[in-house]
Design a protein around this motif. Structure first.
Motif, PDB file in Angstrom:
ATOM      1  N   HIS A 113      70.478  85.321   3.120  1.00  0.00           N
ATOM      2  CA  HIS A 113      71.523  85.032   2.143  1.00  0.00           C
ATOM      3  C   HIS A 113      72.453  86.234   1.979  1.00  0.00           C
ATOM      4  N   SER A 114      73.761  86.007   2.134  1.00  0.00           N
ATOM      5  CA  SER A 114      74.772  87.037   1.902  1.00  0.00           C
ATOM      6  C   SER A 114      74.487  88.268   2.769  1.00  0.00           C
ATOM      7  N   LEU A 137      73.171  81.925   5.266  1.00  0.00           N
ATOM      8  CA  LEU A 137      73.464  81.239   4.011  1.00  0.00           C
ATOM      9  C   LEU A 137      74.465  82.070   3.206  1.00  0.00           C
ATOM     10  N   SER A 138      75.655  81.517   3.012  1.00  0.00           N
ATOM     11  CA  SER A 138      76.704  82.232   2.262  1.00  0.00           C
ATOM     12  C   SER A 138      76.879  83.643   2.812  1.00  0.00           C
ATOM     13  N   SER A 139      76.964  83.751   4.120  1.00  0.00           N
ATOM     14  CA  SER A 139      77.041  85.043   4.805  1.00  0.00           C
ATOM     15  C   SER A 139      78.083  84.949   5.910  1.00  0.00           C
ATOM     16  N   VAL A 230      75.061  77.566   9.815  1.00  0.00           N
ATOM     17  CA  VAL A 230      75.899  78.225   8.818  1.00  0.00           C
ATOM     18  C   VAL A 230      76.002  77.289   7.618  1.00  0.00           C
ATOM     19  N   ALA A 231      75.555  77.766   6.449  1.00  0.00           N
ATOM     20  CA  ALA A 231      75.548  76.942   5.241  1.00  0.00           C
ATOM     21  C   ALA A 231      76.149  77.729   4.085  1.00  0.00           C
ATOM     22  N   TYR A 232      76.901  77.035   3.233  1.00  0.00           N
ATOM     23  CA  TYR A 232      77.530  77.687   2.089  1.00  0.00           C
ATOM     24  C   TYR A 232      78.054  76.620   1.137  1.00  0.00           C
ATOM     25  N   GLY A 233      78.382  77.049  -0.083  1.00  0.00           N
ATOM     26  CA  GLY A 233      78.957  76.129  -1.049  1.00  0.00           C
ATOM     27  C   GLY A 233      80.455  76.017  -0.898  1.00  0.00           C
TER      28      GLY A 233
END
Length: 291
Positions: A113-114, A137-139, A230-233
């Motif tokens: 994450h990040s 994740l969110s990175s 790749v995953a993120y909001g």
């Protein structure tokens, strides 16, 4: 940073220190009731800790995965040296490989994450055979955006010369000026303070610098011989959603956008994130031993 909404330890989760030849690391280890479909190693981001993944542990165990969240060296409950050179991406990536070996369950799914994504991709470059997949994740592909760089530069300048309590007070004041700021419950405020004062300042300075200067690593990610995700909001602001989407396309990764989430879907949308992760692992990675 991620802020857990609850500090309750899931019933199937055990907190302990994972011994490795490099050092001990504080972990939260959650196991499914039956035979595990795989093991997941969860790496937190800047100013974060293993507790950032508390909301994910039960859903992942329910889905059949052993989930292990870790404090990196110098983070919260894991010890760390005072020298800045101990916190290079290569050194932190080597720690991840040591953690995987200590878990003793063969290749694992890696989720960063990040800033934890920077650490995770460094570990994957050092030895891709240790992993079944890599999820960022969110990175993003390189350094954070200008607003975040300014905040980190201020923190880097203050940490060597001001008492930690003063720096903490200023960071809290800055957070409170955010238009979307929501006051945290007292127990969360107390936890965030404990985490801040327990984290090695050298870790914050060195990893903050990396977030400010990291070059675009898209090309190197594309060469990794691993299934990538790749995953993120859709409310992500540390990196722009446009550059995250471009990175996902450029490296041929599975691409997940979590509606209504911001920088920490692991906290705000654990069920939706778990569904995305397990679907990726099932369709892209297959069963253990079939890669």
């Amino acid at each position: 940073m991620s802020k857990p909404r609850s500090l309750d330890l899931p019933a199937r989760t055990r907190a302990y220190r994972l011994g490795t030849p490099r050092q001990e690391f504080a972990v939260l280890d959650s196991r499914p009731g039956g035979q595990a479909r795989g093991t997941v190693l969860l790496v937190p981001g800047y100013t974060g800790s293993k507790e950032d993944f508390l909301a994910l542990l039960d859903p992942l165990a329910d889905a059949g995965y052993r989930a292990v969240a870790v404090d990196g060296r110098g983070q919260f409950e894991s010890p760390g040296p005072r020298r800045l050179s101990a916190y290079t991406p290569r050194a932190l990536g080597g720690d991840v490989l040591a953690q995987v070996a200590a878990l003793g369950e063969g290749p694992v799914h890696l989720v960063g994450h990040s800033f934890g994504g920077f650490v995770a991709r460094s570990a994957a470059r050092l030895d891709p055979t240790a992993f079944r997949s890599l999820t960022l994740l969110s990175s993003g592909p390189g350094r954070v955006g200008p607003e975040q760089r300014t905040k980190i530069r201020m923190l880097q300048a203050a940490l060597p010369v001001l008492p930690p309590s003063w720096v903490w007070a200023v960071t809290q004041w800055l957070d409170g000026r955010d238009p979307v700021y929501v006051a945290d419950p007292p127990e969360i405020v107390a936890f965030l303070g404990r985490r801040w004062f327990s984290t090695q300042p050298a870790q914050l300075i060195a990893t903050g610098r990396q977030l400010r200067i990291e070059p675009d690593r898209t090309e190197g990610l594309a060469r990794l011989p691993l299934p990538l995700h790749v995953a993120y909001g859709d409310g992500e602001k540390v990196w722009t959603v446009e550059e995250l989407a471009h990175m996902a396309r450029s490296i041929g990764a599975r691409h997940t956008v979590l509606r209504g989430a911001d920088h920490s879907p692991n906290v705000s949308h654990p069920k939706e994130l778990t569904a995305a992760l397990t679907e990726f692992w099932t369709t892209m990675c297959g069963a253990p031993g079939t890669e």
